[in-house]
Design a protein around this motif. Sequence first.
Motif, mmCIF file in Angstrom:
data_model
loop_
_atom_site.group_PDB
_atom_site.id
_atom_site.type_symbol
_atom_site.label_atom_id
_atom_site.label_comp_id
_atom_site.label_asym_id
_atom_site.label_seq_id
_atom_site.Cartn_x
_atom_site.Cartn_y
_atom_site.Cartn_z
ATOM 1 N N UNK A 4 0.823 -1.202 0.000
ATOM 2 C CA UNK A 4 0.000 0.000 0.000
ATOM 3 C C UNK A 4 0.860 1.255 0.000
ATOM 4 N N UNK A 5 0.229 2.399 -0.289
ATOM 5 C CA UNK A 5 0.952 3.653 -0.517
ATOM 6 C C UNK A 5 0.502 4.750 0.443
ATOM 7 N N UNK A 6 1.428 5.701 0.672
ATOM 8 C CA UNK A 6 1.094 6.928 1.398
ATOM 9 C C UNK A 6 2.008 8.042 0.925
ATOM 10 N N UNK A 7 1.402 9.145 0.487
ATOM 11 C CA UNK A 7 2.196 10.294 0.073
ATOM 12 C C UNK A 7 2.956 10.867 1.268
ATOM 13 N N UNK A 8 4.182 11.322 1.031
ATOM 14 C CA UNK A 8 4.953 11.988 2.088
ATOM 15 C C UNK A 8 4.747 13.492 2.071
ATOM 16 N N UNK A 9 3.786 13.945 1.258
ATOM 17 C CA UNK A 9 3.296 15.325 1.272
ATOM 18 C C UNK A 9 4.323 16.366 0.850
ATOM 19 N N UNK A 10 5.378 15.934 0.153
ATOM 20 C CA UNK A 10 6.337 16.900 -0.371
ATOM 21 C C UNK A 10 6.144 17.112 -1.870
ATOM 22 N N UNK A 11 5.106 16.486 -2.418
ATOM 23 C CA UNK A 11 4.814 16.635 -3.829
ATOM 24 C C UNK A 11 5.650 15.761 -4.734
ATOM 25 N N UNK A 12 6.516 14.952 -4.142
ATOM 26 C CA UNK A 12 7.421 14.168 -4.979
ATOM 27 C C UNK A 12 7.564 12.711 -4.551
ATOM 28 N N UNK A 13 7.458 12.438 -3.265
ATOM 29 C CA UNK A 13 7.757 11.091 -2.793
ATOM 30 C C UNK A 13 6.524 10.406 -2.206
ATOM 31 N N UNK A 14 6.476 9.084 -2.392
ATOM 32 C CA UNK A 14 5.415 8.269 -1.839
ATOM 33 C C UNK A 14 6.044 7.041 -1.203
ATOM 34 N N UNK A 15 5.498 6.644 -0.047
ATOM 35 C CA UNK A 15 5.986 5.454 0.647
ATOM 36 C C UNK A 15 5.155 4.255 0.232
ATOM 37 N N UNK A 16 5.798 3.094 0.110
ATOM 38 C CA UNK A 16 5.084 1.847 -0.145
ATOM 39 C C UNK A 16 5.498 0.826 0.912
ATOM 40 N N UNK A 17 4.498 0.188 1.526
ATOM 41 C CA UNK A 17 4.784 -0.814 2.561
ATOM 42 C C UNK A 17 5.003 -2.171 1.913
ATOM 43 N N UNK A 18 6.035 -2.866 2.367
ATOM 44 C CA UNK A 18 6.371 -4.200 1.863
ATOM 45 C C UNK A 18 6.074 -5.207 2.972
ATOM 46 N N UNK A 19 4.914 -5.869 2.880
ATOM 47 C CA UNK A 19 4.414 -6.668 3.998
ATOM 48 C C UNK A 19 5.227 -7.914 4.292
ATOM 49 N N UNK A 20 5.894 -8.471 3.302
ATOM 50 C CA UNK A 20 6.682 -9.683 3.512
ATOM 51 C C UNK A 20 8.124 -9.341 3.877
ATOM 52 N N UNK A 21 8.688 -8.348 3.221
ATOM 53 C CA UNK A 21 10.073 -7.940 3.501
ATOM 54 C C UNK A 21 10.193 -7.190 4.812
ATOM 55 N N UNK A 22 9.066 -6.705 5.347
ATOM 56 C CA UNK A 22 9.055 -5.912 6.593
ATOM 57 C C UNK A 22 9.880 -4.631 6.431
#
Length: 337
Positions: free
Chosen positions: A237-255
Amino acid sequence: MRKFSLPGLASTFSAGAALAAAAVLFSPAVHANNVIVLNSGEATLSLIDEATRQVVDTVPTGKEPHHLMATPDNSSLIVANSVSNNLLFVDPKTGKVQRWIEGIEDPYQIGFSPDRKWLVTTGLRLDRLDIYHYDGHNLALAQRLPLAVMPSHMAFSADSKTVFVTLQVSGELAAVDLPTQTVKWKMKVGKVPAGLWMTPGEKYLLVGMTGADYVAVVDWKNQKIVKTIPTGKGAHNFRSLADGRHVAVSNRVANTISIIDEETLTNVGDITGLMPGPDDMELSADKRYLWVTFRFAKHIGIIDLSQRKLIQTIAVGRSPHGIYFYDRAPVTAPNGA
């Protein structure tokens, strides 16, 4: 057209819904909290004071709640109870029960279109997309659209004409026309696609491949994959880091959590040292901290983004999934929940 009234309590309560409502409405103390965590495995909400980072209350929900979302005016937080076949509305600040809406079948994921005219629910168990007209107060069922196999996450086009949906078992991305409630197209994207994120300017859709270890970059206007971005196993899943450029993605298996540059479409760094099953994420108001649910650890975590390091964990319920901050402007698309 089947109609569902939102302003008052639903006329038909399930036994579990009635008990849950009573437990909260007659609670001797109501706290003003601004972080709510949905515990799918325990059918509860954990209410957390953001300042003290302490759990101050627990609220019962329906069976198997998986996702939550604020109404467009931020007056209610909706919890989608997929097995109870209902929606629970709570006060987004206090967690106090406001109302229940029955007869919403298998609401796994929910999302409002940007123009606020549509509420869409994905039926993961029923292989279906349910589309409701929304007038700010009432829901009216417009269409139950078969959509196999296992529709899960969604994202909307800015003009509210299209909702994109990942199909986990068939490994496809579907585009559904909202005005006509018809499937426009489907395309193969990879193994167990889940979270969706629209890049700036609606140029690409990012698709988290939970059955693999990358994010697919989809040119959705031409229905083709233009690139894959290596992240970690179980990209979800994704979440914007609110800087207009970067987004975080969670890796559920790799932790791990990967940071993606939306301009260069590259992974610019991974956050490691996490507990098992990072899933949904939310950003603090000052943009310094990323809060994340650890789906397989009965905890949530707080990450200092300046250090890209996990600095604190908080015990919650079993299988924490969605997370919501009261002091956020409401959003319509369920990218972060």
